[in-house]
Design an enzyme around this catalytic site. Structure first.
Site, PDB file in Angstrom:
ATOM      1  CD  GLU A 227      -3.106  -0.815   0.251  1.00  0.00           C
ATOM      2  OE1 GLU A 227      -3.303   0.355  -0.130  1.00  0.00           O
ATOM      3  OE2 GLU A 227      -3.798  -1.776  -0.129  1.00  0.00           O
ATOM      4  CB  CYS A 262      -1.615   7.318   1.147  1.00  0.00           C
ATOM      5  SG  CYS A 262      -3.183   6.662   1.722  1.00  0.00           S
TER       6      CYS A 262
END
Ligand code: NAD
Length: 495
Positions: A227, A262
């Site tokens: 991720e 993110c």
């Protein structure tokens, strides 16, 4: 409640090396092999205890996040506490259904038979998480690993030490310590863990370390979920509700950990003729939200540490962006904090356009027409998220077709992450694999193909000697040619 072995865990931490990592994995493998995690009951109990942990310690979690990031309580509640709890609740609600073998169709080749896909736990898995949402990013993958029936070791980020140590204290109090463990530490401890053979490694963080994780996993042929991040663009058309659009971009950029997220908007692309209106709206709304002196606002997280402050300061001090700040720019190294800052038309070869910003700076790039934005985005690595604001349905369709990204959101930012029905993950440089909801369960399961047959339905054509008749029969069977099969069986030639 599980064993209260916190003190022991802390002691072990101080000298956590290869040997301790190997013995931890071996202990957990023993527990996993005992079969205790396989049934529904064990998994459900752990998930319920996780909910209890969150309910009983909400204020401590808020305090830890305040200490690590000055995260406003409201943000901590929405994006860390509530999302983690929700993830447990969804898993608890759906778990029986997820665990059920899935029926699969059979074909003539195996007639008569029945087929199913059985989700089995992978074994002992490692979760390595990042500092920016240290509670959610640590526990959400752990929830998936537990739901899928695995033993799991969590290695939180050393950059958010208060949340890491709170989890290290609470997890053994609430969860089955023989199967779920936490190892605090930094590079040395993570390296020792990465030396071991895992059945899956789930890593959240930057791509440079992602490569280290993948190389370590390759030694044992261990599958990984990575991720990662990237430069998530926001395309702003002129055909929009400007007030709503600007509020939603601010919510995704500055109200999400002050840009340290993110999927935070990394840069905006808009038609040249529309930029002045857009910038005015940003200035007006930012002042409304964070006051005239945003460095004093209690509603903005600080920059996590001085290293990240210096990294962001370097982006602003790059001579290629000199004179490009149109809003903000104030900073205070001591706290450390930086005000919401907007830059206009920075060159594509500037530092800020060539690395993930991960902070409160927002460059606006202008193009002649909005469709030109697709080329700008596609000239860079595939982002984790891509956003578009428009009322133009054709533009929306073209955007979805032309732009590759981990996920997309039209007319808003970031909230796609909260839908457990959507997979969350990257593509290309922004990562591989995905999770959330059922996708988390799947990420930590092996889909085992199981075909059931009885002893009937013998077809002698399958066995030698391979006579021409048998060959004809088998060809017809494997080609799914029913008429050919009947003709071969009764020995008639095909006309
Ligand atoms: P970080 O510094 O906390 O590092 C992540 C983890 O890697 C930590 O547990 C750390 O101990 C470990 N680590 C660091 N260096 C290592 C090394 N040399 N060897 C082994 N392990 C090591 O977090 P970060 O990388 O600064 O996180 C920010 C990045 O993560 C950004 O790129 C962001 O976009 C990305 N991110 C992605 C997601 C997502 O869900 N896709 C979520 C959050 C952050």
């Amino acid at each position: 409640m599980g064993d209260k072995g916190e003190e022991g865990d802390r002691m072990a931490l101080m000298k956590f090396d290869n040997e301790s990592a190997a013995s931890l994995v071996s202990e957990l493998r023993g527990s996993f092999n005992s079969g205790r995690t396989r049934g529904y009951e064990w998994r459900a109990v752990q998930l319920k205890m996780m909910v209890k942990l969150i309910d009983n310690h909400e204020s401590e979690i808020v305090e830890a996040l305040r200490s690590d990031l000055s995260k406003p309580e409201m943000e901590s509640f929405i994006s860390e506490i509530s999302m983690t709890k929700n993830s447990c609740k969804v898993s608890l609600k759906e778990l029986k259904h997820w665990m059920k073998p899935e029926r699969a169709k059979t074909t003539l080749t195996s007639f008569p038979s029945s087929a199913e896909i059985v989700s089995e736990p992978l074994g002992v898995v490692l979760v390595i998480s990042a500092w920016n949402y240290p509670f959610l990013l640590s526990l959400d993958p752990v929830i998936g690993a537990i739901a899928a029936g695995n033993a799991v070791v969590l290695k939180p980020s050393e950059i958010s030490p208060a949340t890491s140590s709170l989890m290290a204290r609470l997890l053994p109090e609430y969860l089955d310590r023989s199967v779920v463990r936490i190892v605090e530490g930094a590079v040395a401890e993570t390296t020792a863990l990465l030396e071991q053979r895992w059945d899956k490694i789930f890593y959240t963080g930057n791509g440079k370390v992602g490569r280290i994780v993948m190389a370590a996993a390759a030694k044992h042929l261990t599958p990984v979920v990575l991720e990662l991040g990237g430069k998530s663009p926001v395309v702003v058309d002129s055909n929009i509700n400007l007030d709503v659009a600007v509020k939603r971009i601010i919510a995704g950029k500055w109200a999400c950990n002050n840009g340290q997220a993110c999927i935070a908007p990394d840069y905006v692309i808009t038609p040249k003729s529309f930029a002045p209106k857009l910038i005015d709206a940003f200035k007006h709304t930012l002042e409304k939200f964070y006051g005239k002196d945003p460095l004093e606002s209690k509603d903005l997280s600080r920059i996590v540490n001085s290293n990240h402050f210096s990294r962001l300061a370097k982006l602003l001090d790059d001579e290629k962006v000199a004179g490009k700040i149109v809003h903000g720019g104030q900073r205070d190294e001591k706290r450390p904090t930086i005000a919401p800052t907007i830059l206009l038309d920075v060159p594509q070869d500037s530092l800020i356009m060539n690395e993930e910003i991960f902070g409160p700076l927002l460059p606006i790039i202008t193009v002649d027409k909005v469709e030109d934005s697709f080329n700008v985005i596609n000239s860079k690595s595939k982002p984790l998220a891509a956003y578009l604001f428009t009322k133009n349905k054709q533009l929306e369709k073209d955007f979805v077709n032309a732009v590759s990204a981990g996920g997309m959101l039209i007319n808003d930012t970031c909230i796609h992450l909260a839908l457990h029905t959507l997979p969350f993950g990257g593509v290309g440089e922004s990562g591989m694999g995905s999770y959330h909801g059922k996708f988390s369960f799947d990420a930590f399961s092996h889909k085992k193909a199981v075909l059931h047959r009885g002893f009937g339905g013998e077809a002698s054509a399958r066995y030698p000697p391979y006579t021409p008749k048998k060959q004809r029969l088998l060809r017809a069977l494997l080609n799914g040619d029913i008429i050919g099969l009947i003709l071969a069986l009764i020995g008639w030639p095909r006309v």
